[in-house]
Scaffold this active site. Structure first.
Site, PDB file in Angstrom:
ATOM      1  CB  CYS A 256      34.444  33.843  40.834  1.00  0.00           C
ATOM      2  SG  CYS A 256      32.843  33.124  40.384  1.00  0.00           S
ATOM      3  N   GLY A 260      42.917  37.584  41.233  1.00  0.00           N
ATOM      4  CA  GLY A 260      43.906  36.739  40.572  1.00  0.00           C
ATOM      5  C   GLY A 260      44.899  36.004  41.452  1.00  0.00           C
ATOM      6  CG  ASP A 324      37.327  32.304  45.775  1.00  0.00           C
ATOM      7  OD1 ASP A 324      36.425  32.228  46.635  1.00  0.00           O
ATOM      8  OD2 ASP A 324      38.382  32.922  45.960  1.00  0.00           O
ATOM      9  CB  CYS A 377      36.292  34.392  51.827  1.00  0.00           C
ATOM     10  SG  CYS A 377      35.363  35.657  50.924  1.00  0.00           S
TER      11      CYS A 377
END
Length: 436
Positions: A256, A260, A324, A377
Site C-alpha cells: 500500500c 510513496g 501502511d 493513519c
C-alpha cells in the site's frame, strides 16, 4: 436532495455559489480531491484563496455550523443546497474577517443564483440574526465537538480522557511539514536556507529530519524542490523509517505504498537489495515514480508494482514489510476535512476486514526472523490496537517488538499518536517479528 436550478453558465455564479456547489458534491459522496480541480477552474484567480478557505473551513466546522443553524430555523429546511448556503454564510460571519454586509449580500445572491429566489429572504433573515447575536453563536461553535455522532461515540469509547481535546484538535488545520532528503542536505542546512529566503520555519520536535513551515507557501517555489531536497510528509508519518532495522542489502516490501513517502524515506536512509512498492491504484503509483525521480532515488532495484495486497505473492520472501494499511483516515481529518462528511459508521467494519486480509496475506510473504511494521493513519482502536490483538491471537509465530519511545501512547500492542496542534496527525505503529 433539493435540485439546484440549472444556471446558464457556471462562470456567472458568484464565489459563494461555487463554494456551495463544491460542498454539495462532497455531501453527495464525492471526495474533495476528485472535484476540486474541476470546480476551482470556474473561480477567478484572485478569489481562489477565499474559495479554498470557505470550502475547507465549512467542512472542518460542518457539524458545529449545523448546531448553530438549528435554533435559528423555525422548522428544518429539508433542502441541502439552502442549508449549505446558510453554513457558508455563518462560517464567514463567525470564522472569517469578511465584513458582515458583504458576507450576507454575497450569500443571499448565491441562494438566488442557485434557483432559490423565493427562499433568499430566509437566508438574509437568519444571517442578520446571527450577526446581532454573534457572541452567543460563536460560543456554540467553540464548545461544540463538531463530529458526526457515530464518530463522537467511538472516540468517547476509545479515548475518554482525551475526548475533549481530541475533538477540538480535529477542527483545526494541520501544519505543513517537510521531510529533508538527507542524501542532499542536512536539516540544519535546509533550515538556514529557508531562513535566508525569509521563510518562517522550525525543526520538528519528534522527527529528526522534519521541518514545520510557519507560513503558507507554494511548495514548488521552495528552494531545492526541483532538485529533490525535500518531500512533504506529516511529522508522525516520518517516524516510520526510524522504527525499522537497517534495510541495506535486504529485500523490502512497501505494501500500500502510494503516494510513496515511506518508499522514498527508506531509500534516503538505506540501500536495500530490492524494494517493491506495491499498490492497487495505478494512478497513485505514478506519483511514487514521479517522487522518486524528483528526489533522485529511482534505481534498478526499486520495483513499482500494481497489485492487490490481499492476494499478491512475492517471488522471494522479504526481510521487512511496511504495511501502511487502508483505514478510515480519521487521524488525518485535519488535512482531509471532507472525511467528516464522507466516512460512515458502517465503513469501519469493512475496513477492519480488508486490513485483516492484507495482514494475513503479507505475513505469508515475510521471512522467518523478518519484521512487519503495521501502520495506520487512524485513531480508532478497532483498526489499530484491536486489529493487532486479533492478529496475535491468530498467529502464534508473531511476536511484538516493543517500540521504546517518548512519543505517543503505549497500547496493549503498539503505540498510538493523536493529532496535536502544530505537530503531526493521528498515526498508529506496531512492530512485529516473525518467529517461525
Amino acid at each position: 436532495m433539493s435540485q439546484i436550478a440549472s444556471h446558464p453558465s457556471g462562470k456567472q455564479l458568484n464565489l459563494r455559489a461555487q463554494v456551495v456547489k463544491t460542498l454539495l458534491a462532497v455531501q453527495n459522496g464525492q471526495s474533495l480531491s476528485s472535484v476540486l480541480n474541476q470546480h476551482i477552474k470556474l473561480v477567478n484567480d484572485k478569489d481562489r484563496g477565499l474559495y479554498h478557505e470557505l470550502v475547507l473551513g465549512c467542512l472542518r466546522q460542518w457539524y458545529s455550523l449545523k448546531q448553530v443553524a438549528l435554533p435559528l430555523l423555525a422548522k428544518p429546511l429539508d433542502n441541502q443546497a439552502l442549508e449549505t448556503c446558510l453554513y457558508v454564510g455563518l462560517y464567514q460571519l463567525l470564522c472569517t474577517r469578511t465584513a458582515a454586509h458583504a458576507a450576507i449580500s454575497e450569500t443571499v445572491n448565491a441562494a438566488k443564483q442557485l434557483g432559490f429566489e423565493s427562499m433568499s429572504g430566509l437566508v438574509n433573515a437568519v444571517l442578520r440574526r446571527a450577526t446581532r447575536e454573534s457572541e452567543t453563536f460563536y460560543d456554540v461553535l467553540e464548545t461544540s465537538h463538531g463530529l458526526p455522532s457515530w464518530l463522537f461515540k467511538r472516540l468517547k469509547k476509545d479515548w475518554p480522557e482525551h475526548l475533549e481535546q481530541l475533538s477540538q484538535e480535529l477542527k483545526y488545520a494541520a501544519p505543513l511539514t517537510l521531510r529533508v532528503n538527507t542524501r542532499q542536505v542536512s536539516r540544519d542546512e535546509y533550515l538556514a536556507i529557508l531562513h535566508e529566503e525569509g521563510i518562517e520555519a522550525r525543526a520538528c520536535q519528534i522527527s529528526e529530519v522534519g521541518i514545520v513551515l510557519e507560513q503558507s507557501v507554494h511548495i514548488p517555489d521552495l528552494p531545492g524542490f526541483e532538485a529533490g531536497g525535500f518531500s512533504v510528509q506529516d511529522e508522525h508519518a516520518q517516524l516510520c523509517a526510524t522504527l525499522l532495522p537497517s534495510l541495506s542489502g535486504k529485500i523490502v516490501i512497501d505494501a500500500c505504498a502510494a503516494p510513496g513517502g515511506k518508499t522514498a524515506h527508506i531509500l534516503e536512509r538505506d540501500e536495500p537489495k530490492q524494494l517493491i512498492a506495491l499498490d492497487h491504484d495505478e494512478k497513485r503509483l505514478k506519483r511514487v515514480t514521479e517522487n522518486l525521480e524528483r528526489l533522485d532515488l529511482a534505481a534498478p532495484f526499486v520495483h513499482i508494482v500494481t497489485a492487490d495486497a490481499t492476494t499478491w505473492q512475492a517471488e522471494e520472501k522479504a526481510d521487512c514489510i511496511i504495511l501502511d494499511a487502508p483505514c478510515s483516515a480519521i487521524g488525518v481529518l485535519r488535512r482531509h476535512p471532507d472525511i467528516r462528511l464522507l466516512r460512515q459508521s458502517t465503513d469501519i467494519a469493512q475496513t477492519v476486514e480488508l486490513q485483516k486480509q492484507i495482514l494475513n496475506n503479507m505475513w505469508q510473504q515475510l521471512k522467518v526472523g523478518g519484521t512487519l511494521l503495521y501502520i495506520t493513519c487512524s485513531i480508532l482502536k478497532a483498526e489499530n490496537e484491536q486489529q493487532m490483538v486479533d492478529f496475535f491471537a491468530n498467529h502464534s509465530n508473531a511476536k511484538e517488538v516493543k517500540i521504546e519511545a517518548d512519543w505517543g501512547i503505549e497500547q496493549i500492542l503498539g503505540r498510538q499518536l493523536l493529532p496535536q496542534t502544530g505537530q503531526g496527525d493521528g498515526f498508529y505503529y506496531c512492530r512485529i517479528e516473525k518467529t517461525a
